[in-house]
Scaffold this active site. Structure first.
Site, PDB file in Angstrom:
ATOM      1  N   GLY A 115      -4.786  -4.199   7.614  1.00  0.00           N
ATOM      2  CA  GLY A 115      -6.057  -4.097   8.322  1.00  0.00           C
ATOM      3  C   GLY A 115      -6.780  -2.813   7.974  1.00  0.00           C
TER       4      GLY A 115
ATOM      5  N   TYR B  62      -2.613  -5.707  -1.492  1.00  0.00           N
ATOM      6  CA  TYR B  62      -2.688  -5.612  -0.028  1.00  0.00           C
ATOM      7  C   TYR B  62      -1.451  -6.236   0.622  1.00  0.00           C
ATOM      8  CZ  TYR B  62      -4.102  -6.517   4.781  1.00  0.00           C
ATOM      9  OH  TYR B  62      -4.138  -6.571   6.151  1.00  0.00           O
TER      10      TYR B  62
END
Length: 514
Positions: free
Chosen positions: A57, A50
């Site tokens: 998000g 990530y």
């Protein structure tokens, strides 16, 4: 020079923020950071991480091509530098930077070493990024506030330097500072954490401690003014209740009053057997609560400040971004360490007790100003001509209105979560809002205490105790008499009140030399 090697303590923050101590990162710190960066660079080559090769998000499902990875970090920083409202004061920004630097120094963020080196340089040279109060919801970290920090680190945005607001690029050019090197996740690592709310919170705690000490000082001085009985401060009475804060406050007041010739021993008066009154005692048997119950009222303030201080130091010495890079275990963990609930709750608690402190000060002030309550001072401690002059009458309005504002501001932010970010952030902390509101409450409380201090000095001028005051009261009275003119003829009090507020905010009531 503060040598940063392992965890920082509260004193470290005090020295950097209030004594302008410089900082130096230990070689072990730089080694940890480099190892974390090198590990993440290799680990992420064939894995989905990530914020390294994904969007952010709710757009984390989108894979980012290798050629766009660096641009992704720049885009994140620039897009989230969207704060509004008043710029944060440089002191609070410096605290934010030190908090972020310390977190990154743990070596759990995979950031390029250039980021911490430039932050060290900005702190040491007092170059503070322009960061706005409004914007952070305190859940995926203080994204907006920290984006403005990151914006400066890439050489963009604005800074405050030598009292002026200037373009970052100009100041960097003058000081020969090179922007950070963006490689893997520098944008996310800088932005994804609780350092804004924690930095503001640490300054709040320092000022809250000063407020508490000044409230103890004022309470002790008023006990002298009214020649109160001293058993409500006794160790015997206060040790019969087990709260540490209450016992500490009572002990501080006893120490303050130990050489006073004004507070009285009940054994020598009401217990003497020489009380001829049969039906009614002119003299008060017990003082009003705002004088008699100070340890019980300020005790919870003491305990809350102490607990909040510990939580903030735990937070600032924690890895509070996402993901967490674990070099030892050769693993990257995804989670939510950026969530600011711990800090948000402590800021709410802190503003509650500081509001109560300001309410105590307002009630003590009212006691001094109301001659029908104290029976020893003229109305509004008016040293001029009654009816023609007004004494402290006008200043009381400021204290009352400010206390009322504190009561309103004490509504919790911790429970005011609003989902956002396409409901990815469906429960948030509002920690930075809580910290900023607490900052306002603390500043307001200094205003209320400033009115109380001026009134105490007025009262002591009227009573002329001629050497009977305790040495601790006497020491500060001499200082305040230089700041506060005798108020007989009416004049605008705003400048005097502001000068007293500045003094008590920047000096501790009980620190040597203050």
């Amino acid at each position: 020079m503060l040598h940063i090697k392992n965890a920082l303590n509260f004193e470290s923050f005090f020295h950097v923020l209030f004594q302008d101590s410089k900082i130096e990162l230990d070689e072990l710190v730089m080694e940890r950071i480099s190892q974390s960066f090198d590990f993440l660079k290799e680990f992420s080559e064939n894995k989905i991480i990530y914020g390294v090769n994904t969007g952010f998000g709710p757009m984390a499902q989108y894979r980012i091509k290798d050629k766009d990875r660096k641009q992704l970090q720049y885009n994140l920083i620039r897009s989230h530098a969207s704060g509004m409202g008043k710029p944060m004061e440089p002191l609070y920004v410096k605290a934010l930077m030190l908090a972020r630097l310390n977190t990154l120094a743990l070596g759990k963020s995979g950031i390029h070493p250039s980021a911490v080196l430039i932050m060290q340089e900005l702190i040491n040279k007092n170059i503070t990024p322009v960061i706005y109060e409004h914007g952070g919801v305190g859940a995926s970290g203080d994204l907006v506030q920290l984006a403005h920090l990151a914006l400066v680190l890439i050489g963009e945005g604005e800074v405050f330097y030598k009292g002026k607001r200037r373009n970052t690029s100009e100041v960097f050019s003058e000081e020969n500072i090179l922007p950070i090197k963006v490689e893997l996740r520098e944008g996310l690592a800088l932005m994804n954490g609780t350092s804004a709310m924690t930095g503001i919170g640490i300054v709040n705690v320092i000022y809250a401690q000063r407020l508490l000490n000044w409230s103890i000082f004022c309470s002790a001085a008023i006990n002298e003014i009214v020649e109160a009985y001293d058993d409500h401060l006794s160790e015997e009475l206060n040790s019969s209740k087990l709260h540490v804060g209450q016992q500490k406050v009572a002990a501080k007041m006893r120490d303050h009053l130990k050489d006073s010739q004004l507070t009285r021993d009940r054994n020598e008066h009401l217990y003497s057997g020489k009380n001829p009154e049969k039906d009614y005692f002119k003299e008060k048997v017990q003082e009003y609560y705002s004088l008699r119950c100070v340890p019980q009222v300020l005790g919870p303030v003491y305990d809350t400040i102490d607990y909040t201080r510990n939580i903030l130091i735990e937070e600032v010495n924690s890895a509070n971004d996402n993901p967490i890079i674990d070099v030892t275990r050769q693993q990257v963990y995804h989670g939510g360490n950026f969530h600011g609930d711990y800090v948000a709750l402590e800021m709410d608690k802190l503003k509650l007790v500081i509001t109560k402190l300001s309410m105590l000060a307002e009630r003590q002030l009212n006691y001094l100003l109301n001659n029908k309550l104290n029976n020893i001072l003229p109305p509004f401690v008016n040293l001029g001509k009654l009816g023609l002059n007004f004494g402290m009458q006008g200043a009381q309005f400021s204290a009352v209105s400010t206390s009322a504002e504190n009561q309103m501001l004490s509504t919790s932010m911790y429970i005011h979560s609003i989902p956002n970010n396409n409901d990815n952030q469906d429960i948030v902390s509002m920690g930075t809002n809580a910290a900023n509101t607490t900052k306002t409450v603390i500043n307001n409380a200094f205003e209320v205490l400033a009115v109380e201090v001026v009134t105490i000095i007025q009262a002591l001028r009227h009573l002329e105790f001629n050497g009977k005051l305790s040495s601790k009261t006497k020491l500060k009275v001499e200082i305040f008499k230089e700041i506060i003119p005798e108020i007989k003829e009416d004049f605008p009090l705003s400048a005097t009140l502001e000068a007293v507020k500045d003094y008590i905010k920047e000096n501790d009531a009980y620190r040597v030399g203050s």
